[in-house]
Design an enzyme around this catalytic site. Structure first.
Site, PDB file in Angstrom:
ATOM      1  N   LYS A   1      44.360  29.616  35.055  1.00 30.01           N
ATOM      2  CA  LYS A   1      43.707  30.786  34.449  1.00 30.01           C
ATOM      3  C   LYS A   1      43.150  30.478  33.058  1.00 30.01           C
ATOM      4  O   LYS A   1      42.228  31.156  32.589  1.00 30.01           O
ATOM      5  CB  LYS A   1      44.695  31.951  34.396  1.00 30.01           C
ATOM      6  CG  LYS A   1      45.041  32.491  35.785  1.00 30.01           C
ATOM      7  CD  LYS A   1      46.226  33.430  35.780  1.00 30.01           C
ATOM      8  CE  LYS A   1      46.565  33.890  37.205  1.00 30.01           C
ATOM      9  NZ  LYS A   1      47.820  34.636  37.296  1.00 30.01           N
TER      10      LYS A   1
ATOM     11  N   ASP B   1      48.511  26.494  40.023  1.00 34.91           N
ATOM     12  CA  ASP B   1      48.918  27.909  40.029  1.00 34.91           C
ATOM     13  C   ASP B   1      48.333  28.618  38.797  1.00 34.91           C
ATOM     14  O   ASP B   1      47.197  28.378  38.454  1.00 34.91           O
ATOM     15  CB  ASP B   1      50.444  28.008  40.151  1.00 34.91           C
ATOM     16  CG  ASP B   1      50.920  27.434  41.487  1.00 34.91           C
ATOM     17  OD1 ASP B   1      50.381  27.861  42.519  1.00 34.91           O
ATOM     18  OD2 ASP B   1      51.760  26.516  41.509  1.00 34.91           O
ATOM     19  N   SER B   2      49.101  29.426  38.106  1.00 38.21           N
ATOM     20  CA  SER B   2      48.502  30.276  37.064  1.00 38.21           C
ATOM     21  C   SER B   2      48.036  29.524  35.820  1.00 38.21           C
ATOM     22  O   SER B   2      47.344  30.098  34.983  1.00 38.21           O
ATOM     23  CB  SER B   2      49.481  31.373  36.656  1.00 38.21           C
ATOM     24  OG  SER B   2      49.635  32.301  37.705  1.00 38.21           O
ATOM     25  N   THR B   3      48.404  28.244  35.664  1.00 35.17           N
ATOM     26  CA  THR B   3      47.886  27.506  34.506  1.00 35.17           C
ATOM     27  C   THR B   3      46.374  27.333  34.619  1.00 35.17           C
ATOM     28  O   THR B   3      45.696  27.112  33.610  1.00 35.17           O
ATOM     29  CB  THR B   3      48.547  26.124  34.374  1.00 35.17           C
ATOM     30  OG1 THR B   3      48.216  25.331  35.517  1.00 35.17           O
ATOM     31  CG2 THR B   3      50.049  26.237  34.259  1.00 35.17           C
TER      32      THR B   3
END
Length: 598
Positions: A405, A401-403
């Site tokens: 990024k 998920d957003s990790t």
């Protein structure tokens, strides 16, 4: 669970394709295959089973298999665009204004209960088959206990003569029992031949000779072992009628091949006598479950008729027929090599990271994870020691998920898509679920607000090929970016384990990933959450949301404390309550506080 079902379906397709090919070849090449070839080509069915335990990495084939897996496996999760625009999806905010934890829900078109139900049905079927397996072998055990040694010297001498004729040197136990009506043979490690109690009175020595030749040939051909291997195949694919049909055809071909081998030991006069001996057992099948693992000279009337017709038309194999049979083997070998990787997906599943466990202390931190399935990984760079809670889940790969990024920004900096001074991306004016996203962003503000569109733009400009190269360079999780380029890191194909998250952060912070130092420092600056001069906390949250429910929460980061650095990752999974990045952050902070690290 859905991964298991997908892999099972893929392997079922591969096995079914192989069965259909074998049946087609047998139909088209009936007269161009020897009887033994008709039987032996069934053995190719075992190759997919063997392939599932091969060390593909040792042969350097794991990357090719991974590419094939990416091509063949599919994700049934799609972004909920409409709901995202309306802003109705779940939203979480971390307990700090420095880092926001936003996520967009993806739709799982197949409810989890469907996968769970299919898996349960499959398991029940296998348990029933295993029960039948044990019951059949229990019956064989009863037969052995009921059997008594034959003390007739002539009969035992005849057995030794037949062993010599067939070419068997190992010990064969010959006994008689009243629980059977026709001779049978069984046993892989210790072969047995059991005959009916009245056989010595009912048959002549010559007829007994043919019985022994038949049963001993089964042992020489390793037919008992084939029976067990085929049953393993049937246990796994019990739901596939093609597997059941192939087993039936294999048993018939096995008897024809056995008859063929016996006839090769006899002269023409013996053909007729051997045929008459078989006719004596027409219709005398035991009708017991142990016949799945015990071969015998008897059979149904239909089977006996087919065998008699074969004996009547028997002729020894010509050299041409042998070469044709070898050509078919070669063709099937090539086919199996082509389709077997489908079935090896089960064995080469890359959803688990292989961690050697050296310098690791496992601890019980379950009290911090109350209500969640989760794991905690801490790495002390100075002592090179790991502290891990939940060994199994620390190696399990899940969506980042957003990790992700963190690395999306790093890749873009390295490829000059953005720079340390010019990282601003223009908002396209379309409304997003969070007002914080609806403006122009630079790398720092995009990381702080976890702006999806910003990093999706970076990925698009990099392109799939360059992304592949960067994922290979840092060895990121399963490196699977198949599917939609906008969503592959959101509960889709890309997966990474908590241990790998920690190892990558260590490589990043220590600048061991091979990127420019100024780019690494820029990323570190965007991750800084707290600085009290004595220690600095860096981190990134991530939340996976499916069907508007938070199911996967991450908080990964590191602490710099003087000359010491500590790298950590917390992952929590849904267990009846919301599992978000902000919840993972709370758990991580409490653990780090209690360990007096932060």
């Amino acid at each position: 669970m859905d991964v298991v079902i997908q892999q099972l379906l893929l392997s079922t397709i591969a096995v079914s394709l192989l069965i259909c090919t074998i049946l087609l070849l047998k139909k088209l090449l009936t007269k161009h295959l020897s009887v033994k070839a008709h039987y032996r080509i069934w053995l190719f069915l075992f190759v997919p089973l063997l392939a599932s335990v091969l060390p593909w990495k040792f042969f350097g084939l794991s990357e090719g298999l991974q590419s094939l897996q990416s091509l063949l496996t599919f994700s049934d999760k799609t972004m909920s665009h409409g709901e995202a625009i309306s802003g109705a999806t779940a939203s979480q905010e971390a307990d700090t204004e420095i880092m926001r934890d936003f996520s967009i829900s993806v739709n799982n078109t197949t409810p989890a209960i469907v996968h769970d139900s299919l898996f349960a049905v499959w398991m029940i079927g296998m348990i029933v088959c295993l029960g039948f397996f044990f019951y059949s072998n229990y019956q064989i055990s009863r037969l052995k206990k009921s059997a008594v040694t034959i003390n007739n010297t002539r009969v035992n001498e005849l057995l030794e003569e037949c062993k010599q004729a067939v070419g068997i040197k190992r010990k064969i136990i010959l006994k008689e029992t009243g629980l059977i009506t026709t001779p049978i043979t069984f046993g892989v490690l210790q072969p047995y031949i059991l005959v009916p109690t009245n056989m010595q009175e009912a048959f002549t020595i010559k007829e007994m000779k043919y019985v022994f030749l038949h049963e001993l040939t089964h042992h020489r051909n390793k037919d008992m072992l084939v029976n067990y291997l085929m049953w393993i195949l049937q246990i796994v694919y019990w739901f596939n009628p093609l597997v059941w049909y192939s087993q039936k055809r294999l048993r018939m071909d096995r008897e024809l091949a056995c008859d063929d081998s016996v006839l090769n030991l006899l002269d023409e006069a013996g053909y007729l006598e051997y045929g008459h001996t078989i006719i004596h057992f027409a219709g005398n099948k035991q009708g017991k479950s142990f016949e799945l693992f015990a071969s015998g000279i008897g059979g149904t009337k239909k089977q006996i008729k087919q065998r008699i017709l074969h004996i009547a038309s028997f002729s020894k194999e010509s050299s041409l027929l042998k070469w044709k049979s070898k050509a078919v083997y070669l063709f099937l070998s090539v086919l199996v090599l082509c389709i077997t990787p489908l079935t090896t997906v089960l064995a080469t599943s890359n959803d688990v990271f292989h961690f050697n466990g050296k310098n690791t202390t496992y601890e019980d931190l379950s009290s911090y994870f109350e209500g969640y399935k989760g794991s905690f990984v801490l790495y002390d760079a100075a002592s090179e020691q790991y502290q891990i809670y939940n060994q199994e889940r620390s190696k399990k790969r899940v969506s980042p998920d957003s990790t992700y990024k963190i690395y999306s920004g790093l890749f873009a900096l390295e490829a000059n898509v953005i720079s340390n001074l010019e990282s601003e991306q223009k908002w396209n004016g379309q409304q997003n679920p969070y007002k914080e996203w609806d403006k122009d962003h630079n790398l720092s503000s995009a990381m702080r607000n976890s702006v999806n569109w910003y990093f999706q733009n970076l990925d698009k400009e990099l392109g799939r090929q360059q992304l592949h190269a960067y994922f290979d360079k840092i060895n990121y999780g399963n490196k699977d970016i198949s599917g939609d380029l906008e969503n592959y890191w959101m509960e889709s194909t890309l997966k990474i384990s908590p241990i790998e998250q920690v190892q990558l952060l260590h490589g990043l912070s220590e600048n061991k990933l091979g990127f420019k130092a100024e780019n690494v420092q820029t990323i570190k600056d965007t991750l800084l959450l707290d600085d009290d001069h004595n220690s600095q906390l860096y981190g990134k949250t991530g939340t996976g949301t499916i069907n508007e429910q938070d199911v996967n929460g991450w908080f990964v980061g590191f602490i710099e404390k003087g000359k010491h650095s500590y790298y950590f990752a917390v992952n929590i999974q849904n267990n009846g309550k919301e599992a978000s990045g902000s919840e993972a952050m709370k758990i991580a902070k409490q653990i780090l506080k209690d360990k007096k690290l932060y």
